[in-house]
Design an enzyme around this catalytic site. Structure first.
Site, short mmCIF file in Angstrom:
data_model
loop_
_atom_site.label_atom_id
_atom_site.label_comp_id
_atom_site.label_asym_id
_atom_site.label_seq_id
_atom_site.Cartn_x
_atom_site.Cartn_y
_atom_site.Cartn_z
N THR A 27 49.98 39.66 52.31
CA THR A 27 50.29 39.95 50.91
C THR A 27 49.09 40.45 50.11
OG1 THR A 27 49.81 37.68 50.18
CG2 THR A 27 52.05 38.13 50.94
N ASP A 28 49.43 40.98 48.95
CA ASP A 28 48.38 41.34 47.99
C ASP A 28 48.15 40.14 47.07
OD1 ASP A 28 50.46 41.34 46.12
OD2 ASP A 28 50.55 43.52 45.97
N PHE A 29 47.39 40.30 46.02
CA PHE A 29 47.06 39.16 45.15
C PHE A 29 48.26 38.61 44.38
CE2 PHE A 29 46.69 42.80 42.45
CZ PHE A 29 47.11 42.38 41.21
N THR A 30 49.40 39.33 44.36
CA THR A 30 50.58 38.85 43.64
C THR A 30 51.55 38.10 44.57
OG1 THR A 30 51.89 40.86 44.02
CG2 THR A 30 50.44 40.83 42.07
#
Length: 149
Positions: A27-30
């Site tokens: 995942t990304d930071f979200t």
């Protein structure tokens, strides 16, 4: 001691189905799966499909394959901890090209779909025509065409 083997998925109705889970690293930071990581899910799906077919990647008898085209349609986000299903269908070949259609699904909803073209290659990376044995093997695993209404 238990000899635990990772799940290699299963063949069903001419397709390979591989369960997958979204981890933090995907995942990304979200907490949403980073777009490039769908290609990793698709690669795992094709690799396990080959294993279930009896042609695991890197097996000397069958050579290697390289992706030369990926057409990807992002439809909805997958999120951290989601249980996914990577669906892979071999749809045919022409010359050295192997054609696949793949999806990543959550609960029966397609989140990402792809058309992948791979080629059989020699050890030096040059494209090669699959042998008669390979052609026969692959044709036995071709997904049936969709039913027409």
């Amino acid at each position: 001691m238990v000899d635990a083997q990772p799940d290699t998925g299963r063949l069903e109705a001419g397709q390979h189905l591989l369960p997958a889970r979204v981890y933090y690293e995907d995942t990304d930071f979200t907490g949403v799966v980073y777009h490039a990581n769908y290609l990793r899910f698709f690669e795992r799906g094709r690799s396990e499909y080959l294993r279930v077919m009896g042609t695991p990647p890197g097996q000397p008898d069958w050579g290697a394959f390289a992706v030369i085209r990926a057409e990807v349609d992002f439809r909805a986000p997958a999120r951290i901890h989601d249980a996914l299903l990577v669906r892979t269908a071999f749809t045919g070949m022409k010359g050295p090209r192997l054609n696949f259609e793949q999806t990543v699904e959550r609960g029966g909803v397609v989140l990402c779909a792809a058309k992948i073209v791979a080629v059989a290659i020699h050890a030096d990376g040059r494209a090669r025509r699959p042998s008669a044995a390979e052609l026969s093997h692959w044709e036995r695993h071709r997904a049936p065409p969709p039913a027409t209404p």
